[in-house]
Design a protein around this motif. Structure first.
Motif, PDB file in Angstrom:
ATOM      1  N   ASP A   1       0.699  -1.255  -0.086  1.00 33.16           N
ATOM      2  CA  ASP A   1      -0.194   0.027   0.106  1.00 33.16           C
ATOM      3  C   ASP A   1       0.841   1.157   0.014  1.00 33.16           C
ATOM      4  O   ASP A   1       1.808   1.546   1.146  1.00 33.16           O
ATOM      5  CB  ASP A   1      -0.780  -0.001   1.208  1.00 33.16           C
ATOM      6  N   ILE A   2       1.051   1.977  -1.227  1.00 31.22           N
ATOM      7  CA  ILE A   2       1.926   3.039  -1.420  1.00 31.22           C
ATOM      8  C   ILE A   2       1.311   4.247  -0.787  1.00 31.22           C
ATOM      9  O   ILE A   2       0.260   4.559  -1.004  1.00 31.22           O
ATOM     10  CB  ILE A   2       2.046   3.125  -2.674  1.00 31.22           C
ATOM     11  N   VAL A   3       2.176   4.778   0.251  1.00 36.14           N
ATOM     12  CA  VAL A   3       1.489   5.932   0.775  1.00 36.14           C
ATOM     13  C   VAL A   3       1.813   7.564   0.037  1.00 36.14           C
ATOM     14  O   VAL A   3       1.215   8.099   0.045  1.00 36.14           O
ATOM     15  CB  VAL A   3       1.934   6.190   2.446  1.00 36.14           C
ATOM     16  N   ARG A   4       3.113   7.409  -0.406  1.00 39.73           N
ATOM     17  CA  ARG A   4       3.573   8.519  -0.924  1.00 39.73           C
ATOM     18  C   ARG A   4       4.855   8.221  -1.548  1.00 39.73           C
ATOM     19  O   ARG A   4       5.819   7.452  -0.991  1.00 39.73           O
ATOM     20  CB  ARG A   4       3.710   9.689   0.032  1.00 39.73           C
ATOM     21  N   ALA A   5       5.290   8.836  -2.813  1.00 40.63           N
ATOM     22  CA  ALA A   5       6.520   8.842  -3.341  1.00 40.63           C
ATOM     23  C   ALA A   5       7.238  10.084  -3.275  1.00 40.63           C
ATOM     24  O   ALA A   5       6.675  11.271  -3.468  1.00 40.63           O
ATOM     25  CB  ALA A   5       6.418   8.350  -4.571  1.00 40.63           C
ATOM     26  N   TYR A   6       8.547  10.139  -2.875  1.00 42.79           N
ATOM     27  CA  TYR A   6       9.156  11.286  -2.742  1.00 42.79           C
ATOM     28  C   TYR A   6      10.285  11.439  -3.769  1.00 42.79           C
ATOM     29  O   TYR A   6      11.017  10.392  -4.059  1.00 42.79           O
ATOM     30  CB  TYR A   6       9.898  11.543  -1.531  1.00 42.79           C
ATOM     31  N   GLY A   7      10.475  12.599  -4.601  1.00 44.11           N
ATOM     32  CA  GLY A   7      11.477  12.795  -5.499  1.00 44.11           C
ATOM     33  C   GLY A   7      10.724  12.437  -6.883  1.00 44.11           C
ATOM     34  O   GLY A   7       9.542  12.337  -6.967  1.00 44.11           O
ATOM     35  N   PRO A   8      11.659  12.134  -7.957  1.00 44.38           N
ATOM     36  CA  PRO A   8      12.998  11.970  -7.787  1.00 44.38           C
ATOM     37  C   PRO A   8      13.799  13.179  -7.396  1.00 44.38           C
ATOM     38  O   PRO A   8      13.245  14.442  -7.713  1.00 44.38           O
ATOM     39  CB  PRO A   8      13.424  11.491  -9.341  1.00 44.38           C
ATOM     40  N   PHE A   9      15.145  13.077  -7.092  1.00 43.29           N
ATOM     41  CA  PHE A   9      16.093  14.178  -6.463  1.00 43.29           C
ATOM     42  C   PHE A   9      17.326  14.021  -7.282  1.00 43.29           C
ATOM     43  O   PHE A   9      18.179  13.324  -7.217  1.00 43.29           O
ATOM     44  CB  PHE A   9      16.328  14.132  -5.014  1.00 43.29           C
TER      45      PHE A   9
ATOM     46  N   THR B   1      14.327   8.011  -6.059  1.00 40.35           N
ATOM     47  CA  THR B   1      13.179   8.435  -5.215  1.00 40.35           C
ATOM     48  C   THR B   1      13.247   7.443  -3.962  1.00 40.35           C
ATOM     49  O   THR B   1      13.738   6.578  -3.579  1.00 40.35           O
ATOM     50  CB  THR B   1      11.923   7.846  -5.766  1.00 40.35           C
ATOM     51  N   VAL B   2      12.300   8.029  -2.905  1.00 36.80           N
ATOM     52  CA  VAL B   2      11.875   7.310  -1.629  1.00 36.80           C
ATOM     53  C   VAL B   2      10.541   7.121  -1.898  1.00 36.80           C
ATOM     54  O   VAL B   2       9.838   7.902  -1.875  1.00 36.80           O
ATOM     55  CB  VAL B   2      12.537   8.357  -0.389  1.00 36.80           C
ATOM     56  N   THR B   3      10.044   5.828  -1.308  1.00 32.60           N
ATOM     57  CA  THR B   3       8.843   5.752  -0.925  1.00 32.60           C
ATOM     58  C   THR B   3       8.321   5.287  -0.013  1.00 32.60           C
ATOM     59  O   THR B   3       9.063   4.219   0.708  1.00 32.60           O
ATOM     60  CB  THR B   3       8.413   4.456  -2.306  1.00 32.60           C
ATOM     61  N   ALA B   4       7.224   5.891   0.746  1.00 35.47           N
ATOM     62  CA  ALA B   4       6.733   5.441   1.757  1.00 35.47           C
ATOM     63  C   ALA B   4       5.712   4.372   1.486  1.00 35.47           C
ATOM     64  O   ALA B   4       4.671   4.456   0.625  1.00 35.47           O
ATOM     65  CB  ALA B   4       5.752   6.358   2.504  1.00 35.47           C
ATOM     66  N   VAL B   5       5.736   2.999   2.326  1.00 35.26           N
ATOM     67  CA  VAL B   5       4.799   1.961   2.304  1.00 35.26           C
ATOM     68  C   VAL B   5       4.034   1.886   3.619  1.00 35.26           C
ATOM     69  O   VAL B   5       4.754   1.697   4.725  1.00 35.26           O
ATOM     70  CB  VAL B   5       5.637   0.691   1.745  1.00 35.26           C
ATOM     71  N   ARG B   6       2.787   1.742   3.640  1.00 34.64           N
ATOM     72  CA  ARG B   6       2.300   1.570   4.881  1.00 34.64           C
ATOM     73  C   ARG B   6       2.406   0.047   5.482  1.00 34.64           C
ATOM     74  O   ARG B   6       2.565  -0.877   4.561  1.00 34.64           O
ATOM     75  CB  ARG B   6       0.579   1.410   4.794  1.00 34.64           C
ATOM     76  N   ARG B   7       2.577  -0.375   6.621  1.00 33.84           N
ATOM     77  CA  ARG B   7       2.926  -1.296   7.415  1.00 33.84           C
ATOM     78  C   ARG B   7       1.440  -2.159   7.214  1.00 33.84           C
ATOM     79  O   ARG B   7       0.658  -1.647   7.570  1.00 33.84           O
ATOM     80  CB  ARG B   7       3.146  -0.914   8.862  1.00 33.84           C
ATOM     81  N   PRO B   8       1.745  -3.311   6.717  1.00 39.49           N
ATOM     82  CA  PRO B   8       0.436  -4.072   6.758  1.00 39.49           C
ATOM     83  C   PRO B   8      -0.020  -4.899   7.764  1.00 39.49           C
ATOM     84  O   PRO B   8       0.814  -4.810   8.929  1.00 39.49           O
ATOM     85  CB  PRO B   8       1.168  -5.492   5.693  1.00 39.49           C
ATOM     86  N   ARG B   9      -1.513  -4.613   8.163  1.00 43.38           N
ATOM     87  CA  ARG B   9      -1.855  -5.387   9.326  1.00 43.38           C
ATOM     88  C   ARG B   9      -2.724  -6.757   8.871  1.00 43.38           C
ATOM     89  O   ARG B   9      -3.222  -6.784   8.123  1.00 43.38           O
ATOM     90  CB  ARG B   9      -2.942  -4.434   9.582  1.00 43.38           C
TER      91      ARG B   9
END
Length: 209
Positions: free
Chosen positions: A7-15, A201-209
């Protein structure tokens, strides 16, 4: 084994000025990522790089609550984030070191082609124990006493939760096709930050529950 899709929360970049993204860590405020010749502090709200430290930064990055640790060639540097100075170094395991984490008073180093995760004495660099993986290891982190690592094979990339004693795979989170994880860190609660290698890039992924 439990399986899910990321579950991708947000992508940062590219830088472009800070590529490729190598190691990744989190200091409670900023995500720090390594980009070859410097460390970069990323503000996760604005998505902007707010500070840099000029230091060799070739692979994994970690934070112990006070200092940053950074793999540079065959050494692991301990860095004071206040002024960017390298306080001391210890030897890295060598080979394809690809990830770094701090947990349980020790450093944990992932090795890419060797498919291993080593627990190191942070004062000497001595290997205390080794966990085997059957995938290429592309990053490593701990969250609530659980060992996770970025993994890759011919079928793609995933985040895997391992038994920290036996190395048995307990859970797998599949990442989108074409994703490469070059560093992995948790924020201590509900998400992982994944470095994106040459994508910058840096990608934030939600921790699975």
């Amino acid at each position: 084994m439990k399986r899910s899709t990321a579950d991708i929360v947000r992508a940062y970049g590219p830088f472009p000025e800070a590529a490729p993204v190598n190691g990744v860590t989190y200091d409670g405020t900023h995500v720090w990522f390594a980009s070859g010749d410097r460390l970069n502090a990323l503000d996760t709200e604005s998505g902007e790089i707010v500070r840099t430290i000029d230091v060799l930064a070739h692979a994994g990055t970690a934070f112990d609550g006070r200092h940053l640790f950074q793999i540079a060639d065959d050494r692991i540097q301990r860095i004071d984030p206040a002024d960017g100075s390298v306080i001391d170094t210890i030897p890295s395991p060598g080979g394809d070191d690809s990830g770094l984490a701090w947990a349980e008073g020790a450093l944990w180093v992932g090795q890419y082609r060797d498919r291993k995760i080593h627990q190191l004495d942070p004062k000497t660099g001595a290997i205390l124990r080794t966990i085997e993986s059957n995938r290429l290891v592309t990053g490593v982190t701990w969250l609530d006493g659980e060992l996770w690592h970025g993994a890759r094979d011919d079928e793609g990339s995933e985040l895997r939760r391992l038994d920290g004693t036996t190395g048995e795979v307990i859970e797998s989170v599949a990442l989108p096709a074409g994703t490469f994880v070059s560093g992995l860190e948790s924020d201590g609660t509900d998400r992982f930050y994944c470095g994106g290698g040459k994508s910058g890039t840096v990608t934030a992924v939600r921790r699975p529950r």
